[in-house]
Design a protein around this motif. Structure first.
Motif, PDB file in Angstrom:
ATOM      1  N   LEU A  35       1.083  -1.167   0.796  1.00 53.19           N
ATOM      2  CA  LEU A  35       0.138   0.055  -0.256  1.00 53.19           C
ATOM      3  C   LEU A  35       0.771   0.421  -0.522  1.00 53.19           C
ATOM      4  O   LEU A  35       0.907   2.453  -0.700  1.00 53.19           O
ATOM      5  CB  LEU A  35      -0.912   0.241   1.398  1.00 53.19           C
ATOM      6  CG  LEU A  35      -2.032  -1.069   1.046  1.00 53.19           C
ATOM      7  CD1 LEU A  35      -2.757  -1.057   2.794  1.00 53.19           C
ATOM      8  CD2 LEU A  35      -2.402  -1.045   0.415  1.00 53.19           C
ATOM      9  N   ASP A  36       2.054   1.130   0.167  1.00 57.76           N
ATOM     10  CA  ASP A  36       3.340   2.432   0.462  1.00 57.76           C
ATOM     11  C   ASP A  36       4.580   1.483   0.326  1.00 57.76           C
ATOM     12  O   ASP A  36       4.570   1.404   1.417  1.00 57.76           O
ATOM     13  CB  ASP A  36       2.501   2.729   1.832  1.00 57.76           C
ATOM     14  CG  ASP A  36       3.362   4.286   2.154  1.00 57.76           C
ATOM     15  OD1 ASP A  36       4.375   4.860   1.703  1.00 57.76           O
ATOM     16  OD2 ASP A  36       3.334   4.961   3.322  1.00 57.76           O
ATOM     17  N   HIS A  37       4.926   2.059  -0.939  1.00 54.43           N
ATOM     18  CA  HIS A  37       6.461   1.357  -0.785  1.00 54.43           C
ATOM     19  C   HIS A  37       7.101   2.562  -0.176  1.00 54.43           C
ATOM     20  O   HIS A  37       8.626   1.758  -0.435  1.00 54.43           O
ATOM     21  CB  HIS A  37       6.194   1.173  -2.660  1.00 54.43           C
ATOM     22  CG  HIS A  37       6.027   0.620  -3.805  1.00 54.43           C
ATOM     23  ND1 HIS A  37       6.489  -1.060  -3.823  1.00 54.43           N
ATOM     24  CD2 HIS A  37       4.511   0.408  -3.905  1.00 54.43           C
ATOM     25  CE1 HIS A  37       4.841  -1.287  -4.230  1.00 54.43           C
ATOM     26  NE2 HIS A  37       4.535  -1.058  -4.474  1.00 54.43           N
ATOM     27  N   ASP A  38       6.760   3.619   0.075  1.00 53.25           N
ATOM     28  CA  ASP A  38       7.936   4.099   0.743  1.00 53.25           C
ATOM     29  C   ASP A  38       7.562   4.725   2.107  1.00 53.25           C
ATOM     30  O   ASP A  38       7.521   6.103   2.407  1.00 53.25           O
ATOM     31  CB  ASP A  38       8.967   5.265   0.159  1.00 53.25           C
ATOM     32  CG  ASP A  38       9.747   6.144   0.486  1.00 53.25           C
ATOM     33  OD1 ASP A  38      10.597   5.848   1.599  1.00 53.25           O
ATOM     34  OD2 ASP A  38       9.668   6.902  -0.244  1.00 53.25           O
ATOM     35  N   PRO A  39       7.267   4.183   2.881  1.00 47.42           N
ATOM     36  CA  PRO A  39       6.716   4.733   4.380  1.00 47.42           C
ATOM     37  C   PRO A  39       7.502   5.694   5.083  1.00 47.42           C
ATOM     38  O   PRO A  39       8.761   5.574   4.831  1.00 47.42           O
ATOM     39  CB  PRO A  39       6.327   3.438   5.048  1.00 47.42           C
ATOM     40  CG  PRO A  39       7.209   2.674   4.319  1.00 47.42           C
ATOM     41  CD  PRO A  39       7.796   2.585   2.901  1.00 47.42           C
ATOM     42  N   GLN A  40       6.596   6.717   5.141  1.00 49.80           N
ATOM     43  CA  GLN A  40       7.687   7.827   6.023  1.00 49.80           C
ATOM     44  C   GLN A  40       7.822   7.855   7.902  1.00 49.80           C
ATOM     45  O   GLN A  40       8.128   8.085   8.636  1.00 49.80           O
ATOM     46  CB  GLN A  40       7.389   9.243   5.557  1.00 49.80           C
ATOM     47  CG  GLN A  40       7.452   8.636   4.283  1.00 49.80           C
ATOM     48  CD  GLN A  40       8.844   8.911   3.799  1.00 49.80           C
ATOM     49  OE1 GLN A  40      10.006   9.479   4.204  1.00 49.80           O
ATOM     50  NE2 GLN A  40       9.335   8.055   2.803  1.00 49.80           N
ATOM     51  N   GLY A  41       6.032   7.655   8.060  1.00 46.33           N
ATOM     52  CA  GLY A  41       6.351   7.307   9.317  1.00 46.33           C
ATOM     53  C   GLY A  41       6.575   6.623  10.591  1.00 46.33           C
ATOM     54  O   GLY A  41       6.895   5.511   9.831  1.00 46.33           O
ATOM     55  N   VAL A  42       7.395   7.277  11.399  1.00 46.93           N
ATOM     56  CA  VAL A  42       7.765   5.532  12.274  1.00 46.93           C
ATOM     57  C   VAL A  42       7.119   3.898  12.309  1.00 46.93           C
ATOM     58  O   VAL A  42       7.345   3.060  12.230  1.00 46.93           O
ATOM     59  CB  VAL A  42       8.295   6.497  13.659  1.00 46.93           C
ATOM     60  CG1 VAL A  42       8.625   5.072  14.659  1.00 46.93           C
ATOM     61  CG2 VAL A  42       9.026   7.889  13.651  1.00 46.93           C
ATOM     62  N   GLU A  43       5.739   4.721  12.844  1.00 46.76           N
ATOM     63  CA  GLU A  43       4.418   3.605  13.256  1.00 46.76           C
ATOM     64  C   GLU A  43       4.543   2.700  11.296  1.00 46.76           C
ATOM     65  O   GLU A  43       5.206   1.098  11.611  1.00 46.76           O
ATOM     66  CB  GLU A  43       3.670   3.640  13.551  1.00 46.76           C
ATOM     67  CG  GLU A  43       2.826   2.571  13.424  1.00 46.76           C
ATOM     68  CD  GLU A  43       3.068   1.946  14.558  1.00 46.76           C
ATOM     69  OE1 GLU A  43       2.507   0.343  14.187  1.00 46.76           O
ATOM     70  OE2 GLU A  43       3.677   2.101  15.140  1.00 46.76           O
ATOM     71  N   SER A  44       4.570   2.693  10.354  1.00 45.64           N
ATOM     72  CA  SER A  44       4.665   2.469   9.281  1.00 45.64           C
ATOM     73  C   SER A  44       5.517   1.575   9.172  1.00 45.64           C
ATOM     74  O   SER A  44       5.373   1.076   8.201  1.00 45.64           O
ATOM     75  CB  SER A  44       4.490   3.847   7.896  1.00 45.64           C
ATOM     76  OG  SER A  44       3.099   3.957   8.021  1.00 45.64           O
ATOM     77  N   ARG A  45       6.905   2.183   8.935  1.00 42.87           N
ATOM     78  CA  ARG A  45       7.803   1.812   9.128  1.00 42.87           C
ATOM     79  C   ARG A  45       8.437  -0.053   9.641  1.00 42.87           C
ATOM     80  O   ARG A  45       9.089  -0.117   9.588  1.00 42.87           O
ATOM     81  CB  ARG A  45       9.283   3.030   9.257  1.00 42.87           C
ATOM     82  CG  ARG A  45       9.826   3.878   8.233  1.00 42.87           C
ATOM     83  CD  ARG A  45      10.794   4.736   8.216  1.00 42.87           C
ATOM     84  NE  ARG A  45      11.077   6.070   7.831  1.00 42.87           N
ATOM     85  CZ  ARG A  45      12.135   5.563   6.729  1.00 42.87           C
ATOM     86  NH1 ARG A  45      13.013   4.622   6.960  1.00 42.87           N
ATOM     87  NH2 ARG A  45      11.717   6.263   5.066  1.00 42.87           N
ATOM     88  N   ARG A  46       8.297   0.746  10.904  1.00 42.97           N
ATOM     89  CA  ARG A  46       7.932  -0.409  11.687  1.00 42.97           C
ATOM     90  C   ARG A  46       7.702  -1.493  11.581  1.00 42.97           C
ATOM     91  O   ARG A  46       7.911  -2.786  11.272  1.00 42.97           O
ATOM     92  CB  ARG A  46       7.245  -0.373  13.414  1.00 42.97           C
ATOM     93  CG  ARG A  46       7.873  -1.130  14.665  1.00 42.97           C
ATOM     94  CD  ARG A  46       6.828  -1.463  15.363  1.00 42.97           C
ATOM     95  NE  ARG A  46       5.483  -0.745  15.352  1.00 42.97           N
ATOM     96  CZ  ARG A  46       5.236  -2.217  14.765  1.00 42.97           C
ATOM     97  NH1 ARG A  46       5.488  -3.347  14.979  1.00 42.97           N
ATOM     98  NH2 ARG A  46       3.546  -2.372  14.639  1.00 42.97           N
ATOM     99  N   GLN A  47       6.313  -1.449  11.159  1.00 46.28           N
ATOM    100  CA  GLN A  47       5.185  -1.346  10.516  1.00 46.28           C
ATOM    101  C   GLN A  47       5.521  -2.809   8.722  1.00 46.28           C
ATOM    102  O   GLN A  47       5.504  -3.651   8.813  1.00 46.28           O
ATOM    103  CB  GLN A  47       3.835  -1.700  10.457  1.00 46.28           C
ATOM    104  CG  GLN A  47       2.773  -1.097  11.128  1.00 46.28           C
ATOM    105  CD  GLN A  47       1.734  -0.994  10.866  1.00 46.28           C
ATOM    106  OE1 GLN A  47       0.909  -0.575   9.998  1.00 46.28           O
ATOM    107  NE2 GLN A  47       0.807  -0.813  11.599  1.00 46.28           N
ATOM    108  N   ALA A  48       6.575  -2.192   8.188  1.00 48.84           N
ATOM    109  CA  ALA A  48       7.357  -2.581   6.973  1.00 48.84           C
ATOM    110  C   ALA A  48       8.095  -3.556   7.088  1.00 48.84           C
ATOM    111  O   ALA A  48       8.671  -4.860   6.608  1.00 48.84           O
ATOM    112  CB  ALA A  48       8.212  -1.185   6.359  1.00 48.84           C
ATOM    113  N   ARG A  49       9.118  -3.153   8.750  1.00 50.47           N
ATOM    114  CA  ARG A  49      10.332  -4.322   8.421  1.00 50.47           C
ATOM    115  C   ARG A  49       9.249  -5.320   9.727  1.00 50.47           C
ATOM    116  O   ARG A  49       9.381  -6.599   8.930  1.00 50.47           O
ATOM    117  CB  ARG A  49      11.010  -3.136   9.851  1.00 50.47           C
ATOM    118  CG  ARG A  49      12.013  -2.519   9.709  1.00 50.47           C
ATOM    119  CD  ARG A  49      13.241  -2.063   9.983  1.00 50.47           C
ATOM    120  NE  ARG A  49      12.892  -1.268  10.781  1.00 50.47           N
ATOM    121  CZ  ARG A  49      11.904  -0.147  11.001  1.00 50.47           C
ATOM    122  NH1 ARG A  49      12.276   0.938   9.652  1.00 50.47           N
ATOM    123  NH2 ARG A  49      11.758   0.940  12.248  1.00 50.47           N
TER     124      ARG A  49
END
Length: 68
Positions: free
Chosen positions: A36-50
């Motif tokens: 849904l987001d190929h380049d997440p910017q927020g701290v929580e979105s980045r955590r979820q991506a990892r």
């Protein structure tokens, strides 16, 4: 951070979606992961991506340039 998916190897387990619902989803027709987001910017979105990449049983998610 950039997220890449190897759709051809996805086994539709849904683990990534459970770990990262703001970043990952699944196609209705076959359950293959969709980013849904190929380049997440927020701290929580980045955590979820990892986390989504880490729990993928088929290891089809690659995180590139993770500078956080």
């Amino acid at each position: 951070m950039q997220i890449q998916i190897d759709e051809s190897r996805c086994i539709s387990a849904g683990s990534c979606v459970m770990a990262g619902p703001d970043v990952y989803d699944q196609r209705d027709e076959d359950g293959v992961v969709v980013v849904l987001d190929h380049d997440p910017q927020g701290v929580e979105s980045r955590r979820q991506a990892r986390e989504g990449a880490a729990v993928c049983p088929a290891r089809v998610i690659t995180i590139i340039n993770d500078e956080s």
